[in-house]
Design an enzyme around this catalytic site. Sequence first.
Site, PDB file in Angstrom:
ATOM      1  N   CYS A  53       0.786  -1.121  -0.033  1.00 43.57           N
ATOM      2  CA  CYS A  53       0.001  -0.075  -0.167  1.00 43.57           C
ATOM      3  C   CYS A  53       1.059   1.130  -0.063  1.00 43.57           C
ATOM      4  O   CYS A  53       0.286   2.484  -0.217  1.00 43.57           O
ATOM      5  CB  CYS A  53      -1.127  -0.116   1.109  1.00 43.57           C
ATOM      6  SG  CYS A  53      -2.133  -1.301   1.146  1.00 43.57           S
ATOM      7  N   HIS A  97      -3.448   7.411   2.720  1.00 40.47           N
ATOM      8  CA  HIS A  97      -3.931   5.665   2.300  1.00 40.47           C
ATOM      9  C   HIS A  97      -5.506   5.600   2.818  1.00 40.47           C
ATOM     10  O   HIS A  97      -5.443   5.956   3.889  1.00 40.47           O
ATOM     11  CB  HIS A  97      -2.874   4.919   2.604  1.00 40.47           C
ATOM     12  CG  HIS A  97      -3.275   3.563   2.217  1.00 40.47           C
ATOM     13  ND1 HIS A  97      -3.765   3.257   1.252  1.00 40.47           N
ATOM     14  CD2 HIS A  97      -3.328   2.395   3.177  1.00 40.47           C
ATOM     15  CE1 HIS A  97      -4.060   1.938   1.263  1.00 40.47           C
ATOM     16  NE2 HIS A  97      -3.947   1.373   2.516  1.00 40.47           N
ATOM     17  N   ASN A 131     -10.363   0.037   0.147  1.00 35.65           N
ATOM     18  CA  ASN A 131      -8.735  -0.131   0.030  1.00 35.65           C
ATOM     19  C   ASN A 131      -8.319  -0.348  -1.201  1.00 35.65           C
ATOM     20  O   ASN A 131      -8.220  -1.508  -1.584  1.00 35.65           O
ATOM     21  CB  ASN A 131      -8.241  -0.805   1.162  1.00 35.65           C
ATOM     22  CG  ASN A 131      -6.744  -0.894   1.530  1.00 35.65           C
ATOM     23  OD1 ASN A 131      -6.034  -0.495   0.632  1.00 35.65           O
ATOM     24  ND2 ASN A 131      -6.452  -1.466   2.664  1.00 35.65           N
TER      25      ASN A 131
HETATM   26  O1  UT7 Z   1      -3.759  -1.234   3.632  1.00 32.52           O
HETATM   27  C1  UT7 Z   1      -2.878  -1.913   4.573  1.00 32.52           C
HETATM   28  C2  UT7 Z   1      -3.138  -1.303   5.880  1.00 32.52           C
HETATM   29  N1  UT7 Z   1      -4.599  -1.874   6.613  1.00 32.52           N
HETATM   30  C3  UT7 Z   1      -4.860  -1.400   7.515  1.00 32.52           C
HETATM   31  O2  UT7 Z   1      -4.645  -0.263   7.790  1.00 32.52           O
HETATM   32  C4  UT7 Z   1      -6.212  -2.188   8.103  1.00 32.52           C
HETATM   33  C5  UT7 Z   1      -6.223  -2.007   9.567  1.00 32.52           C
HETATM   34  N2  UT7 Z   1      -7.086  -2.829  10.311  1.00 32.52           N
HETATM   35  C6  UT7 Z   1      -8.454  -2.405  10.479  1.00 32.52           C
HETATM   36  O3  UT7 Z   1      -8.842  -1.595   9.846  1.00 32.52           O
HETATM   37  C7  UT7 Z   1      -9.184  -3.232  11.430  1.00 32.52           C
HETATM   38  O4  UT7 Z   1      -8.328  -4.027  12.058  1.00 32.52           O
HETATM   39  C8  UT7 Z   1     -10.175  -4.040  10.605  1.00 32.52           C
HETATM   40  C9  UT7 Z   1     -11.274  -3.239   9.938  1.00 32.52           C
HETATM   41  C10 UT7 Z   1      -9.573  -4.901   9.580  1.00 32.52           C
HETATM   42  C11 UT7 Z   1     -11.062  -4.972  11.671  1.00 32.52           C
HETATM   43  O5  UT7 Z   1     -11.640  -4.339  12.444  1.00 32.52           O
HETATM   44  P1  UT7 Z   1     -11.433  -4.852  14.032  1.00 32.52           P
HETATM   45  O6  UT7 Z   1     -12.121  -3.904  15.066  1.00 32.52           O
HETATM   46  O7  UT7 Z   1      -9.704  -4.939  14.428  1.00 32.52           O
HETATM   47  O8  UT7 Z   1     -12.060  -6.071  14.144  1.00 32.52           O
HETATM   48  P2  UT7 Z   1     -11.816  -7.718  14.484  1.00 32.52           P
HETATM   49  O9  UT7 Z   1     -10.874  -7.914  13.375  1.00 32.52           O
HETATM   50  O10 UT7 Z   1     -10.967  -7.636  15.765  1.00 32.52           O
HETATM   51  O11 UT7 Z   1     -13.016  -8.420  14.396  1.00 32.52           O
HETATM   52  C12 UT7 Z   1     -13.812  -8.248  15.434  1.00 32.52           C
HETATM   53  C13 UT7 Z   1     -14.857  -9.297  15.134  1.00 32.52           C
HETATM   54  C14 UT7 Z   1     -14.696 -10.716  15.364  1.00 32.52           C
HETATM   55  O12 UT7 Z   1     -15.547 -11.390  15.656  1.00 32.52           O
HETATM   56  P3  UT7 Z   1     -15.252 -11.823  17.485  1.00 32.52           P
HETATM   57  O13 UT7 Z   1     -13.892 -12.936  17.378  1.00 32.52           O
HETATM   58  O14 UT7 Z   1     -14.931 -10.375  18.209  1.00 32.52           O
HETATM   59  O15 UT7 Z   1     -16.621 -12.737  17.473  1.00 32.52           O
HETATM   60  C15 UT7 Z   1     -14.510 -10.933  13.728  1.00 32.52           C
HETATM   61  O16 UT7 Z   1     -14.907 -12.494  13.574  1.00 32.52           O
HETATM   62  O17 UT7 Z   1     -15.651  -8.954  14.002  1.00 32.52           O
HETATM   63  C16 UT7 Z   1     -15.933 -10.231  13.166  1.00 32.52           C
HETATM   64  N3  UT7 Z   1     -15.686 -10.088  11.831  1.00 32.52           N
HETATM   65  C17 UT7 Z   1     -16.876  -9.489  11.021  1.00 32.52           C
HETATM   66  N4  UT7 Z   1     -18.199  -9.683  11.106  1.00 32.52           N
HETATM   67  C18 UT7 Z   1     -19.034  -9.316  10.214  1.00 32.52           C
HETATM   68  C19 UT7 Z   1     -14.740  -9.650  11.059  1.00 32.52           C
HETATM   69  N5  UT7 Z   1     -14.918  -9.488   9.805  1.00 32.52           N
HETATM   70  C20 UT7 Z   1     -16.271  -9.425   9.502  1.00 32.52           C
HETATM   71  C21 UT7 Z   1     -16.990  -8.963   8.776  1.00 32.52           C
HETATM   72  N6  UT7 Z   1     -18.532  -8.870   8.849  1.00 32.52           N
HETATM   73  N7  UT7 Z   1     -16.556  -8.610   7.394  1.00 32.52           N
END
Ligand code: UT7
Length: 319
Positions: free
Chosen positions: A112, A246, A276
């Site tokens: 990225c 970004h 993204n």
């Molecule tokens: O381009 C390169 C740079 N990339 C970035 O900067 C990305 C940085 N990271 C992020 O933006 C965030 O970490 C994400 C948007 C990717 C994820 O957000 P989060 O608040 O960190 O969520 P998480 O991965 O910790 O997931 C939370 C919950 C999980 O369920 P449990 O384990 O709490 O029950 C996931 O299974 O949300 C669940 N989950 C979803 N639910 C519905 C994960 N993806 C989804 C989804 N729909 N698409």
Amino acid sequence: MRSILAGVGSYLPERIVTNDELARRLETSDSWIADRTGIRQRHIASDRETCAFMAAEASRAALRNAGAGPDDVDAIILATSTPDQAFPASALRVQAMLGVRHGFGFDLSAACTGFIYALSIADSMIRSGQIRGALVIGSELYSRIVNWQDRGTCVLFGDGAGAIFVRAGDRNDKRGVLSTHLHAQGTLGDILYVDGAVGRPDRPGHLVMNGREVFRHAVTRLAEAVEEALAANGLKRTDVDWLVPHQANRRIIEAMGRKLGLPPERVVITVDRHANTSAASVPLALDDAWRDGRIKRGDLVLLEALGGGLTWGSSLVRI
Ligand code: UT7
């Protein structure tokens, strides 16, 4: 010698896929995606819309915008993790499509952050007098490398391309690239990567991300990169007119805007419409604000990005 940002262009695939459409085939929802990331839709490329095709379309628009033509292009630097082929470089497919008959080109892999890396190289070559005009492009099709069964990553990405044409200006010119700042930490390679490559038996690879870890690093590293760019130029936060970051997550983008003390309307956001698009996201966002007249000549613009590697960087540009 200064590198003047002479023109900007972009290309987005015709097909738009909304969060609701994804929710029909994955266990996800518009509200989960929009609340966590700000994303509402993404563009997804057809078979015809390859990395080189989109890059060439964006480049044509950038050259038109700059009032330049193929003969003005000495170098084509294409940042991508999703080239059409291992070789020739997609940059050279673009060279052929545009009818550029001299100079050179290559693809650059910095995930990225690729566009910032590419801009830095073009700027150095212009400053040293090696070239006079360069197309700097980000073109990506993450729809081909995400795992469409993994709702934690596939909803986050989209396809598209953005390009700028930079040309040599006068040393006394106030406009142009003021500085670029590149960083990488290879020890963090396993928090965001693709588990395959052309040439590996287990290809095609899929994108794997530890979102929370990447988020944590993004907030601290990007804040450092922003301070570094300002300090290198003896500028204050209040001197910055626009932040063009970004586009990975609206929460990260807004945190950077607050850090700079910029009102929200001075932070360019396209993540809601584009998702993204990796190396393409910064030039796509720049083109968005350039085309509708928000960014004007004389404005000071701060570009920043972070991605797999881990790579990150920033650049200050006077338009
Ligand atoms: O381009 C390169 C740079 N990339 C970035 O900067 C990305 C940085 N990271 C992020 O933006 C965030 O970490 C994400 C948007 C990717 C994820 O957000 P989060 O608040 O960190 O969520 P998480 O991965 O910790 O997931 C939370 C919950 C999980 O369920 P449990 O384990 O709490 O029950 C996931 O299974 O949300 C669940 N989950 C979803 N639910 C519905 C994960 N993806 C989804 C989804 N729909 N698409």
